[in-house]
Design an enzyme around this catalytic site. Structure first.
Site, mmCIF file in Angstrom:
data_model
loop_
_atom_site.group_PDB
_atom_site.id
_atom_site.type_symbol
_atom_site.label_atom_id
_atom_site.label_comp_id
_atom_site.label_asym_id
_atom_site.label_seq_id
_atom_site.Cartn_x
_atom_site.Cartn_y
_atom_site.Cartn_z
ATOM 1 C CG ASP A 257 -1.559 1.242 1.565
ATOM 2 O OD1 ASP A 257 -2.248 1.751 0.675
ATOM 3 O OD2 ASP A 257 -1.405 1.759 2.696
ATOM 4 C CB THR B 240 -2.177 2.763 -4.192
ATOM 5 O OG1 THR B 240 -2.541 4.016 -3.585
ATOM 6 C CG2 THR B 240 -2.164 2.953 -5.706
ATOM 7 N N GLY B 241 -5.141 2.949 -3.257
ATOM 8 C CA GLY B 241 -6.416 3.590 -3.565
ATOM 9 C C GLY B 241 -6.226 4.711 -4.571
ATOM 10 C CG ASP C 289 -2.185 2.794 6.411
ATOM 11 O OD1 ASP C 289 -2.407 3.961 6.775
ATOM 12 O OD2 ASP C 289 -2.403 2.416 5.248
ATOM 13 C CG ASN D 137 -7.513 1.391 1.573
ATOM 14 O OD1 ASN D 137 -6.813 1.290 2.580
ATOM 15 N ND2 ASN D 137 -7.153 2.138 0.550
#
Length: 267
Positions: A9, A43-44, A216, A219
């Protein structure tokens, strides 16, 4: 040691609180690649806000953007690529509730384009671009976006998430970004990082047990659950630590991921 797929992430995990990858983290990830492992970003963030990290780490692996709605191999044609989308009417309906929900902005995007409700709400550094004109306004949104990004204040975040999840219950999922801003990302229902990381693992012929994942935030829950070895950052949320196989000793500001990976892979 067998070849691993290391799914990382970005915000709150690989990036420090200045949203940068430290030289130590870059060095350790480089060593992992040299040792024959694969490093993949999950990743978002949209691609244009994560591309610089892909280049910095000199990756050539597939990556996951928009929390799983896009899985692709940057700059290449890739047979496993896929991109999912949300009905554009949902974007307009959320925008209509901007005041009611205390939203600072609503943005809609896919890999190539993005649109924001108002140029006054535009923060160039946040969107990693300064090229924004009337063409980027919501009124020009004619295709279904891959993801919607909304910014609110931390005190409203949970409330906004609940309200939208109820309103569009079988169409969307609302995800939280790590990092300093109260950013919510809206993706098509059922989309999450694990789904797309499993596509990458299959394409590289890596077994699920050989996937290591770091995260973390909310998501990252499915991702750490799916991974053969899921590692929560010490600065991560309690819920994530509860399902992780392990927790880093140090935070994202202390190269927690790098220190952990160096020991775990005996680099």
């Amino acid at each position: 040691m067998s070849q691993k797929l290391i799914a990382i992430d970005l915000d709150g995990t690989t990036l420090n609180s200045q949203s940068l990858i430290s030289s130590r983290t870059a060095e350790v990830l480089g060593k992992a690649i040299k040792a024959g492992h694969y490093v993949s970003i999950a990743t978002g963030r949209p691609f244009r806000m994560s591309e610089q990290f892909y280049r910095q780490l000199k990756l050539d692996t597939p990556m996951v953007n928009f929390n799983g709605a896009l899985v692709h191999k940057p700059y290449q044609k890739w047979e496993f690529e896929r991109e999912l989308s949300i009905e554009k009417d949902i974007a307009f309906e959320i925008l209509a509730q901007k005041e009611k929900l205390n939203l600072d902005f609503v943005a809609a995007e896919n890999r190539e384009t993005f649109f924001i409700n108002d140029l006054n709400d535009f923060e160039g550094h946040f969107f990693a671009t300064d090229k924004v004109t009337e063409a980027n306004l919501f009124s020009n949104l004619t295709t279904n976006p891959t993801s919607l990004l909304i910014k609110t204040q931390h005190q409203f975040s949970a409330q906004v998430s609940d309200a939208l999840s109820k309103q569009f219950e079988n169409k969307i999922d609302v995800r939280t970004w790590g990092g300093p801003n109260a950013i919510l990302e809206i993706v098509p229902k059922g989309v999450q990082k694990a789904m797309s990381v499993s596509v990458i693992a299959d394409s590289l012929q890596i077994d699920q047990k050989d996937v290591i994942a770091f995260g973390d935030e909310h998501n990252d829950l499915e991702l750490l659950d799916y991974a053969g070895w899921g590692v929560a950052m010490s600065n991560g949320i309690e819920q994530l630590k509860g399902i992780a196989n392990d927790i880093t000793n140090k935070t994202n500001d202390e190269d927690g991921l790098a220190n952990y990976l160096e020991k775990y892979l005996a680099l």
